[in-house]
Design a protein around this motif. Structure first.
Motif, PDB file in Angstrom:
ATOM      1  N   TRP A  15      -5.052  -0.836 -11.500  1.00 10.95           N
ATOM      2  CA  TRP A  15      -3.828  -0.510 -10.752  1.00 10.95           C
ATOM      3  C   TRP A  15      -3.548   0.986 -10.817  1.00 10.95           C
ATOM      4  O   TRP A  15      -3.152   1.595  -9.824  1.00 10.95           O
ATOM      5  CB  TRP A  15      -2.643  -1.325 -11.273  1.00 10.95           C
ATOM      6  CG  TRP A  15      -2.857  -2.801 -11.121  1.00 10.95           C
ATOM      7  CD1 TRP A  15      -2.910  -3.727 -12.119  1.00 10.95           C
ATOM      8  CD2 TRP A  15      -3.073  -3.527  -9.906  1.00 10.95           C
ATOM      9  NE1 TRP A  15      -3.144  -4.975 -11.594  1.00 10.95           N
ATOM     10  CE2 TRP A  15      -3.250  -4.884 -10.236  1.00 10.95           C
ATOM     11  CE3 TRP A  15      -3.144  -3.166  -8.559  1.00 10.95           C
ATOM     12  CZ2 TRP A  15      -3.478  -5.877  -9.287  1.00 10.95           C
ATOM     13  CZ3 TRP A  15      -3.375  -4.142  -7.608  1.00 10.95           C
ATOM     14  CH2 TRP A  15      -3.542  -5.473  -7.972  1.00 10.95           C
ATOM     15  N   LEU A  18      -5.870   2.607  -8.430  1.00  7.57           N
ATOM     16  CA  LEU A  18      -5.366   2.566  -7.056  1.00  7.57           C
ATOM     17  C   LEU A  18      -4.341   3.667  -6.830  1.00  7.57           C
ATOM     18  O   LEU A  18      -4.366   4.349  -5.797  1.00  7.57           O
ATOM     19  CB  LEU A  18      -4.759   1.196  -6.743  1.00  7.57           C
ATOM     20  CG  LEU A  18      -4.096   1.059  -5.377  1.00  7.57           C
ATOM     21  CD1 LEU A  18      -5.086   1.326  -4.241  1.00  7.57           C
ATOM     22  CD2 LEU A  18      -3.457  -0.319  -5.231  1.00  7.57           C
ATOM     23  N   LEU A 102       0.371  -4.491  -7.229  1.00  7.06           N
ATOM     24  CA  LEU A 102      -0.109  -3.726  -6.079  1.00  7.06           C
ATOM     25  C   LEU A 102       1.004  -2.848  -5.522  1.00  7.06           C
ATOM     26  O   LEU A 102       0.803  -1.656  -5.249  1.00  7.06           O
ATOM     27  CB  LEU A 102      -0.633  -4.683  -4.995  1.00  7.06           C
ATOM     28  CG  LEU A 102      -1.017  -4.058  -3.654  1.00  7.06           C
ATOM     29  CD1 LEU A 102      -2.145  -3.060  -3.818  1.00  7.06           C
ATOM     30  CD2 LEU A 102      -1.400  -5.161  -2.671  1.00  7.06           C
ATOM     31  N   LEU A 106       1.072   1.332  -5.448  1.00  4.90           N
ATOM     32  CA  LEU A 106       1.225   2.108  -4.210  1.00  4.90           C
ATOM     33  C   LEU A 106       2.423   3.049  -4.287  1.00  4.90           C
ATOM     34  O   LEU A 106       2.330   4.223  -3.897  1.00  4.90           O
ATOM     35  CB  LEU A 106       1.368   1.166  -3.012  1.00  4.90           C
ATOM     36  CG  LEU A 106       0.123   0.381  -2.621  1.00  4.90           C
ATOM     37  CD1 LEU A 106       0.448  -0.660  -1.552  1.00  4.90           C
ATOM     38  CD2 LEU A 106      -0.981   1.317  -2.137  1.00  4.90           C
TER      39      LEU A 106
END
Length: 175
Positions: A15, A18, A102, A106
């Motif tokens: 994570w 990301l 997620l 972000l």
């Protein structure tokens, strides 16, 4: 505590990966826009989509952009606090809450991408311009898109998650 509600721990690394990917894509796209576009001169891509280099010293929708400079440090401080909070939340989040993870990744990546601009440049580089019939949405960037997508996914996750389920899946059997 069952295995599913165990905090992420080291499993949080993808994570954070990301979030780093969002930061890298955001910074790379801003560098390209800054080097290839003339300030405030739109380059039409589609009839409803332009690339237009803008510098935003304020917050979303240029809020406080003309405030005299103090807003740079104010918004940077807020971004640091939010980024730390999101990081702690992500580490402590139960493993099965992937959609929420997620969304947090972000938002974290987007917040740090814009923080980087604010600290290094004193403004955020925006270059994506969407419009229709003469009405223009404020210019934005990859970080803004990641934050917006993350917030939308967080909202979706809140509608999909049943109360009590994330702490004790056996409660479903009693209902």
């Amino acid at each position: 505590m069952n295995g599913d509600s165990t905090p992420n721990g080291l499993r949080v690394l993808p994570w954070f990966g990301l979030a780093i990917l969002v930061i890298v894509l955001d910074q790379y796209s801003k560098q390209l826009a800054s080097s290839l576009l003339d300030y405030a001169r739109p380059v039409e891509v589609f009839s409803w989509f332009d690339l237009t280099l803008q510098h935003n010293s304020g917050a979303a929708f240029s809020f406080l952009a003309q405030a005299g400079g103090w807003q740079r440090w104010f918004f940077s401080g807020i971004a640091v606090v939010i980024s730390v909070g999101l990081s702690v939340w992500l580490v402590r989040l139960p493993r099965e809450q992937r959609l929420l993870a997620l969304s947090l990744a972000l938002i974290l990546g987007g917040a740090i991408g814009n923080l980087w601009d604010r600290l290094a440049l004193g403004y955020v580089v925006d270059f994506i311009s969407v419009h229709y019939a003469g009405s223009y949405f404020p210019a934005f960037n990859i970080a803004d898109a990641a934050i917006t997508t993350g917030a939308a996914l967080m909202l979706l996750e809140s509608f999909l998650t049943r109360p009590g389920r994330e702490t004790d899946p056996s409660l479903e059997d009693d209902q």
